[in-house]
Design a protein around this motif. Structure first.
Motif, mmCIF file in Angstrom:
data_model
loop_
_atom_site.group_PDB
_atom_site.id
_atom_site.type_symbol
_atom_site.label_atom_id
_atom_site.label_comp_id
_atom_site.label_asym_id
_atom_site.label_seq_id
_atom_site.Cartn_x
_atom_site.Cartn_y
_atom_site.Cartn_z
ATOM 1 N N ARG A 299 69.603 36.235 46.376
ATOM 2 C CA ARG A 299 69.931 36.044 44.960
ATOM 3 C C ARG A 299 70.295 37.357 44.283
ATOM 4 O O ARG A 299 70.007 38.439 44.794
ATOM 5 C CB ARG A 299 68.763 35.393 44.226
ATOM 6 C CG ARG A 299 67.570 36.290 43.972
ATOM 7 C CD ARG A 299 66.366 35.510 43.511
ATOM 8 N NE ARG A 299 65.737 34.847 44.641
ATOM 9 C CZ ARG A 299 64.577 34.168 44.562
ATOM 10 N NH1 ARG A 299 63.949 34.052 43.409
ATOM 11 N NH2 ARG A 299 64.062 33.615 45.630
ATOM 12 N N GLY A 300 70.938 37.218 43.152
ATOM 13 C CA GLY A 300 71.268 38.375 42.334
ATOM 14 C C GLY A 300 70.802 38.114 40.920
ATOM 15 O O GLY A 300 70.909 36.983 40.432
ATOM 16 N N LEU A 301 70.272 39.134 40.274
ATOM 17 C CA LEU A 301 69.857 38.963 38.885
ATOM 18 C C LEU A 301 70.642 39.952 38.041
ATOM 19 O O LEU A 301 70.681 41.140 38.368
ATOM 20 C CB LEU A 301 68.362 39.223 38.732
ATOM 21 C CG LEU A 301 67.444 38.367 39.622
ATOM 22 C CD1 LEU A 301 65.992 38.755 39.400
ATOM 23 C CD2 LEU A 301 67.630 36.894 39.312
ATOM 24 N N VAL A 302 71.277 39.447 37.015
ATOM 25 C CA VAL A 302 71.961 40.334 36.083
ATOM 26 C C VAL A 302 71.059 40.456 34.864
ATOM 27 O O VAL A 302 71.088 39.627 33.960
ATOM 28 C CB VAL A 302 73.350 39.785 35.712
ATOM 29 C CG1 VAL A 302 74.086 40.787 34.842
ATOM 30 C CG2 VAL A 302 74.152 39.478 36.972
ATOM 31 N N THR A 303 70.191 41.459 34.898
ATOM 32 C CA THR A 303 69.206 41.618 33.822
ATOM 33 C C THR A 303 69.788 42.572 32.794
ATOM 34 O O THR A 303 69.542 43.765 32.823
ATOM 35 C CB THR A 303 67.890 42.170 34.395
ATOM 36 O OG1 THR A 303 68.202 43.306 35.197
ATOM 37 C CG2 THR A 303 67.196 41.129 35.259
ATOM 38 N N ASP B 298 72.321 37.738 27.565
ATOM 39 C CA ASP B 298 70.930 38.008 27.917
ATOM 40 C C ASP B 298 70.792 38.314 29.407
ATOM 41 O O ASP B 298 70.395 39.395 29.796
ATOM 42 C CB ASP B 298 70.054 36.811 27.518
ATOM 43 C CG ASP B 298 68.605 37.010 27.938
ATOM 44 O OD1 ASP B 298 68.139 38.168 27.935
ATOM 45 O OD2 ASP B 298 67.941 36.013 28.278
ATOM 46 N N ARG B 299 71.163 37.335 30.252
ATOM 47 C CA ARG B 299 71.028 37.570 31.682
ATOM 48 C C ARG B 299 71.888 36.607 32.504
ATOM 49 O O ARG B 299 72.308 35.570 32.015
ATOM 50 C CB ARG B 299 69.562 37.455 32.107
ATOM 51 C CG ARG B 299 69.013 36.057 32.185
ATOM 52 C CD ARG B 299 67.500 36.046 32.335
ATOM 53 N NE ARG B 299 66.865 36.321 31.041
ATOM 54 C CZ ARG B 299 65.547 36.270 30.829
ATOM 55 N NH1 ARG B 299 64.735 35.989 31.824
ATOM 56 N NH2 ARG B 299 65.042 36.509 29.644
ATOM 57 N N GLY B 300 72.093 36.999 33.731
ATOM 58 C CA GLY B 300 72.798 36.151 34.675
ATOM 59 C C GLY B 300 71.979 36.042 35.940
ATOM 60 O O GLY B 300 71.367 37.012 36.371
ATOM 61 N N LEU B 301 71.950 34.859 36.524
ATOM 62 C CA LEU B 301 71.226 34.688 37.783
ATOM 63 C C LEU B 301 72.213 34.200 38.827
ATOM 64 O O LEU B 301 72.945 33.237 38.591
ATOM 65 C CB LEU B 301 70.103 33.663 37.627
ATOM 66 C CG LEU B 301 69.082 33.965 36.521
ATOM 67 C CD1 LEU B 301 68.053 32.843 36.437
ATOM 68 C CD2 LEU B 301 68.382 35.283 36.785
ATOM 69 N N VAL B 302 72.249 34.916 39.939
ATOM 70 C CA VAL B 302 73.087 34.466 41.040
ATOM 71 C C VAL B 302 72.153 33.808 42.050
ATOM 72 O O VAL B 302 71.555 34.471 42.884
ATOM 73 C CB VAL B 302 73.871 35.637 41.665
ATOM 74 C CG1 VAL B 302 74.837 35.108 42.720
ATOM 75 C CG2 VAL B 302 74.646 36.398 40.592
ATOM 76 N N TYR B 304 71.925 32.069 44.931
ATOM 77 C CA TYR B 304 72.760 31.706 46.065
ATOM 78 C C TYR B 304 72.012 30.765 47.013
ATOM 79 O O TYR B 304 72.554 29.778 47.473
ATOM 80 C CB TYR B 304 73.196 32.988 46.789
ATOM 81 C CG TYR B 304 74.656 32.990 47.138
ATOM 82 C CD1 TYR B 304 75.622 32.808 46.151
ATOM 83 C CD2 TYR B 304 75.088 33.192 48.434
ATOM 84 C CE1 TYR B 304 76.968 32.813 46.460
ATOM 85 C CE2 TYR B 304 76.434 33.196 48.750
ATOM 86 C CZ TYR B 304 77.361 33.004 47.758
ATOM 87 O OH TYR B 304 78.694 32.996 48.075
#
Lengths: 417, 417
Positions: A299-303, B298-302, B304
């Motif tokens: 997973r990737g988190l764009v915080t 705010d944020r993004g969650l990848v 996968y």
């Protein structure tokens, strides 16, 4: 042999389409050992088209043209080639039958102007078009050769691969082989300085450095009688280059760093997750370009907000207050927090000021911290790297940060395997 | 005025890079009312470079060159331009100071060969480079004008926009004005059909439809004596176009959908978060290209892996088992779960099969679901959309999905404001 590529089409001069045909043919001709001396583009204008063919043949032996073979009135390549090469157009019954069949098979009625496509120079060798109605041809006159192909890239490429390349291969008196060596952590100027004596002494193989998307590259090329000789010469030079700048090299076959990293992750079954702030998802997006990466990318988190860094990664409020979101400490806690959450073998983080605004004297735009937690012997090591571009260019800062993240991951993998 | 574009660089002749500079400049020159007669590319070869400049000036009045202004020995554009235009290179103290400052600011030592970049033709007007160290210049001789710009596209474009375009605008004897109308939800063929009588009756303004990156666009252009006349003619035609296809239009000034959405989010202070599977971070990366977006993003969650979808978004194991990761139900739970977690005004999700592999008969490659939860009157509405490209092209499928996500967000915002 001295070669030129001539593109015909007003839509190219208008900038409506990018001329990818020329790029493709240039690569192919280089690899076949032909010297590409010039690219030319001219519109659907009979006078200028004829004039430019004459001009090119003053210096070159071979012209490859694309475009202007269509059925409409402004398609004039054949007519002007005939004038320049002392020939006339005649109806080719075989080609006419093929064009008629093509329309029949696709269930359409042939418009009368398609008959024009069955007219070819009387002395030409026909090049069949497997992907469309316009045949190409090769015509020779007075020691000069012109090879005319259609403009649509899928038609042109198929014709080149199947009909033109074998002919050019047979005629070539040399074989060119080259390698693109890609680096990180060194600029083009410094690279050239480090290799200057090798570059200056160039006859064959030749060395050239250039910059591309923030990376410095070296091209090593050799042109010899046989492919084997060229490969041997390039590989010998590559060893010399490695001895000078080996620590900066990450690929010797033009593979981009993203592919090198994705490939290593998959080969060694190393799982990965990422936590991004200033790159805003670019790392995850670049990694997931690679087909099959879902096997190792968790997973990737764009915080982006501070709250997200606290909620998602367990970065402490105190760290954010005391050191700021853009700091060694935050990058480190982001990576370590992600490792704790996901258990991925590698967790990489980034936090920085992409700009164009938002910088301070202490923390200017372009300041970036990368954190990485990676497992060696079942235990996580966490390291951070500072990067500083001092540039207000948001796009460049994001891309530099992205490249540096992949560089950190690549170096970590090398310590893990 | 008759114009030609001359690209300098062996790497272009080798086919190592696609010549996008020429496409860009062609479009710009067209729009400024200049006739682009030819494109030429020549390598870093002094003899051929000088010869071709002389040849072009036999017919053209203006040459725009890109490339060959770098610090290395094979960068020879300036030297050959001087020979062709009867001038000599002299050191420019201002430019030298700027180059020295540039290296100082980026914390590097200037290699001696960068001094070369401060040498310019004695009669030239300097064009400052805001993105790099190589200045450009304009040089005139005997009624002919040459405009030399650096090769890296980001440096060239910035220089063209800021320094060259204003000069060319002033010199142009006609004024071309155009608008690019951008749409979603309609293909190019249908667009052309809907506008056919307007397109066919074209003299001025002209209408043209074209496809670009999965979008259908309309270009309305007018070339008149004054800019005011051209603007009036285009705007009158725009009203007719809007009356026909208004519901598909999202911008009339060529703004990309990402900018339209980012701008609306900021203007109306609407917070947003995203959860991506098949796009792998592209949505977050595209949104965060926009400077200042941190105020609302705010944020993004990848997410996968399936595990990430469960852990991060609370998607139920049962939903994943029963309907699969690629389903209306999962997309919906992803968006709703993200909304519960973040409280952002808009939460958008995507899950799909990007390919090239991984498809089944029931769920083929290219099948994508988008979920969106958005607040209206303080209460979340959740909707899903199915998208199906049926193509094995991973890159295209990811980009199509990205565009559709922005389209969903744009339509949601319109219901919120």
């Amino acid at each position: 042999m001295k070669t030129a590529i001539l593109s015909v089409g007003t839509e190219i001069l208008f900038g409506q389409i990018v001329n990818t045909n020329t790029t493709y043919l240039s690569q192919e001709l280089q690899n076949l050992g032909y010297d590409v001396m010039y690219h030319y583009t001219v519109g659907d204008n009979p006078h200028r088209l004829k004039e430019i063919i004459g001009h090119i043949f003053q210096e070159c032996d071979i012209i490859l043209t694309t475009g202007g073979l269509g059925p409409t009135q402004d398609d004039l390549t054949k007519e002007m080639v005939c004038e320049a090469m002392n020939d006339v157009l005649v109806e080719n019954k075989d080609e006419l039958a093929k064009i008629e069949l093509y329309f029949k098979q696709t269930g359409r009625t042939m418009p009368p102007n398609n008959i024009k496509q069955a007219y070819l120079p009387s002395r030409a060798a026909v090049l069949e078009n497997d992907n469309g109605t316009a045949p190409g041809f090769i015509l020779e006159d007075n020691g000069k050769t012109i090879i005319c192909m259609p403009g649509p890239p899928n038609e042109m490429k198929r014709m080149f691969e199947r009909k033109v390349r074998p002919i050019l291969e047979e005629r070539s008196d040399a074989s060119l082989y080259y390698r693109i060596v890609r680096t990180t952590g060194i600029g083009e100027s410094q690279l050239e300085t480090d290799l200057l004596d090798l570059i200056d002494g160039q006859t064959d193989p030749t060395l050239a450095t250039y910059a591309k998307d923030g990376e410095a590259l070296v091209r090593i090329a050799s042109k010899r009688k046989t492919k084997e000789e060229a490969v041997a010469a390039v590989d010998a030079m590559l060893e010399k280059v490695k001895a000078r700048i080996g620590q900066y090299i990450y690929s010797c076959d033009d593979s981009p760093l993203t592919d090198v990293v994705a490939n290593k992750l998959l080969t060694h079954n190393i799982s990965i997750s990422c936590a991004e702030s200033c790159t805003g998802g670019l790392f995850a997006a670049a990694l997931t370009e690679y087909p099959g990466i879902s096997a190792v990318f968790d997973r990737g988190l764009v915080t982006y907000s501070n709250r997200a860094k606290v909620d998602e990664l367990g970065v402490s409020e105190e760290t954010l207050l005391r050191f700021g979101a853009v700091s060694h400490e935050t990058a480190s806690e982001m990576a370590a927090g992600l490792a704790q959450k996901t258990g991925s073998d590698i967790c990489v983080s980034v936090t920085g000021i992409a700009g164009p605004d938002g910088g301070t004297e202490e923390k200017p735009v372009g300041l970036v911290y990368i954190g990485i937690s990676y497992k060696v012997g079942g235990i996580y090591r966490t390291e951070t790297t500072e990067l500083s571009t001092k540039r207000p260019d948001r796009d460049k800062n994001r891309k530099r940060s992205l490249l540096a993240m992949f560089d950190c991951v690549n170096r970590a993998i090398d310590k893990m395997i």
